[in-house]
Design a protein around this motif. Sequence first.
Motif, PDB file in Angstrom:
ATOM      1  N   GLY A  10       0.814  -1.199   0.000  1.00 61.70           N
ATOM      2  CA  GLY A  10       0.000   0.000   0.000  1.00 61.70           C
ATOM      3  C   GLY A  10       0.845   1.244   0.000  1.00 61.70           C
ATOM      4  N   PHE A  11       0.192   2.328   0.386  1.00 53.98           N
ATOM      5  CA  PHE A  11       0.835   3.649   0.411  1.00 53.98           C
ATOM      6  C   PHE A  11       1.088   4.023   1.866  1.00 53.98           C
ATOM      7  CE2 PHE A  11       1.703   7.727  -1.572  1.00 53.98           C
ATOM      8  CZ  PHE A  11       1.589   8.602  -0.502  1.00 53.98           C
ATOM      9  N   VAL A  12       2.316   4.494   2.139  1.00 53.33           N
ATOM     10  CA  VAL A  12       2.661   4.872   3.508  1.00 53.33           C
ATOM     11  C   VAL A  12       3.620   6.056   3.467  1.00 53.33           C
ATOM     12  CG1 VAL A  12       4.586   3.236   3.637  1.00 53.33           C
ATOM     13  CG2 VAL A  12       3.442   3.972   5.745  1.00 53.33           C
ATOM     14  N   GLN A  13       3.557   6.881   4.463  1.00 56.45           N
ATOM     15  CA  GLN A  13       4.468   8.033   4.547  1.00 56.45           C
ATOM     16  C   GLN A  13       5.834   7.589   5.068  1.00 56.45           C
ATOM     17  OE1 GLN A  13       2.484  10.991   6.945  1.00 56.45           O
ATOM     18  NE2 GLN A  13       1.403  11.815   5.168  1.00 56.45           N
ATOM     19  N   PRO A  14       6.877   8.337   4.754  1.00 59.71           N
ATOM     20  CA  PRO A  14       8.208   8.008   5.284  1.00 59.71           C
ATOM     21  C   PRO A  14       8.187   7.892   6.809  1.00 59.71           C
ATOM     22  CG  PRO A  14       8.396   9.671   3.578  1.00 59.71           C
ATOM     23  CD  PRO A  14       6.921   9.488   3.827  1.00 59.71           C
ATOM     24  N   GLY A  15       8.870   6.875   7.301  1.00 58.88           N
ATOM     25  CA  GLY A  15       8.872   6.598   8.732  1.00 58.88           C
ATOM     26  C   GLY A  15       7.799   5.638   9.175  1.00 58.88           C
ATOM     27  N   GLY A  16       6.867   5.348   8.287  1.00 63.04           N
ATOM     28  CA  GLY A  16       5.777   4.455   8.624  1.00 63.04           C
ATOM     29  C   GLY A  16       6.157   2.992   8.520  1.00 63.04           C
ATOM     30  N   SER A  84      10.225   1.987   9.706  1.00 68.07           N
ATOM     31  CA  SER A  84      11.049   3.144   9.311  1.00 68.07           C
ATOM     32  C   SER A  84      11.211   3.205   7.801  1.00 68.07           C
ATOM     33  CB  SER A  84      12.427   3.066   9.986  1.00 68.07           C
ATOM     34  OG  SER A  84      12.302   3.019  11.390  1.00 68.07           O
ATOM     35  N   LEU A  85      10.111   3.098   7.116  1.00 67.61           N
ATOM     36  CA  LEU A  85      10.153   3.046   5.653  1.00 67.61           C
ATOM     37  C   LEU A  85      10.660   4.356   5.058  1.00 67.61           C
ATOM     38  CD1 LEU A  85       6.923   1.007   5.117  1.00 67.61           C
ATOM     39  CD2 LEU A  85       9.150   0.423   4.163  1.00 67.61           C
ATOM     40  N   LYS A  86      11.372   4.219   3.946  1.00 65.49           N
ATOM     41  CA  LYS A  86      11.960   5.347   3.238  1.00 65.49           C
ATOM     42  C   LYS A  86      11.422   5.375   1.815  1.00 65.49           C
ATOM     43  CE  LYS A  86      16.304   4.567   5.756  1.00 65.49           C
ATOM     44  NZ  LYS A  86      17.766   4.321   5.610  1.00 65.49           N
ATOM     45  N   PRO A  87      11.476   6.531   1.175  1.00 67.41           N
ATOM     46  CA  PRO A  87      11.010   6.591  -0.218  1.00 67.41           C
ATOM     47  C   PRO A  87      11.745   5.587  -1.118  1.00 67.41           C
ATOM     48  CG  PRO A  87      11.212   8.791   0.664  1.00 67.41           C
ATOM     49  CD  PRO A  87      11.761   7.866   1.709  1.00 67.41           C
ATOM     50  N   GLU A  88      13.004   5.311  -0.834  1.00 67.24           N
ATOM     51  CA  GLU A  88      13.751   4.366  -1.662  1.00 67.24           C
ATOM     52  C   GLU A  88      13.312   2.915  -1.459  1.00 67.24           C
ATOM     53  OE1 GLU A  88      14.982   6.738   0.359  1.00 67.24           O
ATOM     54  OE2 GLU A  88      16.816   6.049   1.390  1.00 67.24           O
ATOM     55  N   ASP A  89      12.422   2.674  -0.514  1.00 70.35           N
ATOM     56  CA  ASP A  89      11.843   1.335  -0.357  1.00 70.35           C
ATOM     57  C   ASP A  89      10.677   1.105  -1.321  1.00 70.35           C
ATOM     58  OD1 ASP A  89      12.283   1.730   3.170  1.00 70.35           O
ATOM     59  OD2 ASP A  89      13.520   0.512   1.824  1.00 70.35           O
ATOM     60  N   THR A  90      10.284   2.135  -2.037  1.00 67.52           N
ATOM     61  CA  THR A  90       9.195   2.005  -2.997  1.00 67.52           C
ATOM     62  C   THR A  90       9.544   1.006  -4.088  1.00 67.52           C
ATOM     63  OG1 THR A  90       8.392   4.253  -2.606  1.00 67.52           O
ATOM     64  CG2 THR A  90       7.834   3.233  -4.725  1.00 67.52           C
ATOM     65  N   ALA A  91       8.682   0.009  -4.268  1.00 68.21           N
ATOM     66  CA  ALA A  91       8.934  -1.050  -5.242  1.00 68.21           C
ATOM     67  C   ALA A  91       7.758  -2.014  -5.234  1.00 68.21           C
ATOM     68  CB  ALA A  91      10.217  -1.803  -4.907  1.00 68.21           C
ATOM     69  N   VAL A  92       7.780  -2.924  -6.184  1.00 71.01           N
ATOM     70  CA  VAL A  92       6.895  -4.079  -6.120  1.00 71.01           C
ATOM     71  C   VAL A  92       7.639  -5.166  -5.351  1.00 71.01           C
ATOM     72  CG1 VAL A  92       5.626  -5.834  -7.405  1.00 71.01           C
ATOM     73  CG2 VAL A  92       5.785  -3.492  -8.299  1.00 71.01           C
ATOM     74  N   TYR A  93       6.996  -5.720  -4.348  1.00 75.29           N
ATOM     75  CA  TYR A  93       7.606  -6.736  -3.499  1.00 75.29           C
ATOM     76  C   TYR A  93       7.055  -8.108  -3.873  1.00 75.29           C
ATOM     77  CZ  TYR A  93       9.800  -3.242  -0.549  1.00 75.29           C
ATOM     78  OH  TYR A  93      10.596  -2.223  -0.079  1.00 75.29           O
ATOM     79  N   TYR A  94       7.975  -9.033  -4.073  1.00 70.75           N
ATOM     80  CA  TYR A  94       7.620 -10.375  -4.504  1.00 70.75           C
ATOM     81  C   TYR A  94       8.049 -11.402  -3.453  1.00 70.75           C
ATOM     82  CZ  TYR A  94       7.231  -8.304  -9.168  1.00 70.75           C
ATOM     83  OH  TYR A  94       6.878  -7.527 -10.244  1.00 70.75           O
ATOM     84  N   CYS A  95       7.243 -12.411  -3.312  1.00 73.31           N
ATOM     85  CA  CYS A  95       7.554 -13.542  -2.448  1.00 73.31           C
ATOM     86  C   CYS A  95       8.087 -14.673  -3.322  1.00 73.31           C
ATOM     87  CB  CYS A  95       6.274 -13.974  -1.727  1.00 73.31           C
ATOM     88  SG  CYS A  95       6.459 -15.419  -0.658  1.00 73.31           S
ATOM     89  N   ARG A  96       9.021 -15.428  -2.773  1.00 76.55           N
ATOM     90  CA  ARG A  96       9.626 -16.532  -3.519  1.00 76.55           C
ATOM     91  C   ARG A  96       9.828 -17.718  -2.593  1.00 76.55           C
ATOM     92  NH1 ARG A  96      15.775 -16.501  -6.025  1.00 76.55           N
ATOM     93  NH2 ARG A  96      15.559 -18.298  -7.426  1.00 76.55           N
ATOM     94  N   GLY A 108       3.323 -10.387  -6.746  1.00 76.66           N
ATOM     95  CA  GLY A 108       3.851  -9.105  -6.308  1.00 76.66           C
ATOM     96  C   GLY A 108       2.801  -8.209  -5.680  1.00 76.66           C
ATOM     97  N   THR A 109       3.269  -7.321  -4.796  1.00 74.16           N
ATOM     98  CA  THR A 109       2.407  -6.326  -4.178  1.00 74.16           C
ATOM     99  C   THR A 109       3.162  -4.993  -4.129  1.00 74.16           C
ATOM    100  OG1 THR A 109       1.025  -5.827  -2.236  1.00 74.16           O
ATOM    101  CG2 THR A 109       3.126  -6.907  -1.806  1.00 74.16           C
ATOM    102  N   GLN A 110       2.474  -3.925  -4.488  1.00 75.20           N
ATOM    103  CA  GLN A 110       3.119  -2.609  -4.589  1.00 75.20           C
ATOM    104  C   GLN A 110       3.243  -1.957  -3.215  1.00 75.20           C
ATOM    105  OE1 GLN A 110       4.292  -0.803  -7.449  1.00 75.20           O
ATOM    106  NE2 GLN A 110       5.091   0.567  -5.845  1.00 75.20           N
ATOM    107  N   VAL A 111       4.418  -1.434  -2.935  1.00 74.84           N
ATOM    108  CA  VAL A 111       4.659  -0.629  -1.745  1.00 74.84           C
ATOM    109  C   VAL A 111       5.139   0.737  -2.217  1.00 74.84           C
ATOM    110  CG1 VAL A 111       6.097  -0.308   0.302  1.00 74.84           C
ATOM    111  CG2 VAL A 111       5.166  -2.579  -0.252  1.00 74.84           C
ATOM    112  N   THR A 112       4.455   1.776  -1.788  1.00 76.73           N
ATOM    113  CA  THR A 112       4.823   3.136  -2.149  1.00 76.73           C
ATOM    114  C   THR A 112       5.026   3.949  -0.883  1.00 76.73           C
ATOM    115  OG1 THR A 112       3.522   3.011  -4.191  1.00 76.73           O
ATOM    116  CG2 THR A 112       4.154   5.201  -3.423  1.00 76.73           C
TER     117      THR A 112
END
Length: 115
Positions: A10-16, A84-96, A108-112
Amino acid sequence: QVRLVESGGGFVQPGGSLRLSCAGSGSIFSFDFMGWYRQAPGKERDLVARITRGGATNFADSVRGRFTISRDNAKNTVYLQMNSLKPEDTAVYYCRGVSVNYDYWGQGTQVTVSS
């Protein structure tokens, strides 16, 4: 065949914080390890964290100390707790899930992370 389904992005603010879940349609105990990977636009898919059948973990340097990975074999689910999420953590996250004979990926699931 085991199907892996991610959720929790989902969508989260920096630090979330966010917690991602990866649910297997069958037993995940058969996998030698399960991992979370991410892919940002224009970049390669990289390992974020992984956990072995025995519970050993390792993390990318960029997330160590902020992210944790865990597994619940009874629920056939692997989790990625992201703090402590950062803007550079924005990506599609995949499980393997990987074993000697199999290599399965989720969709995949989107993290913004943005203010």
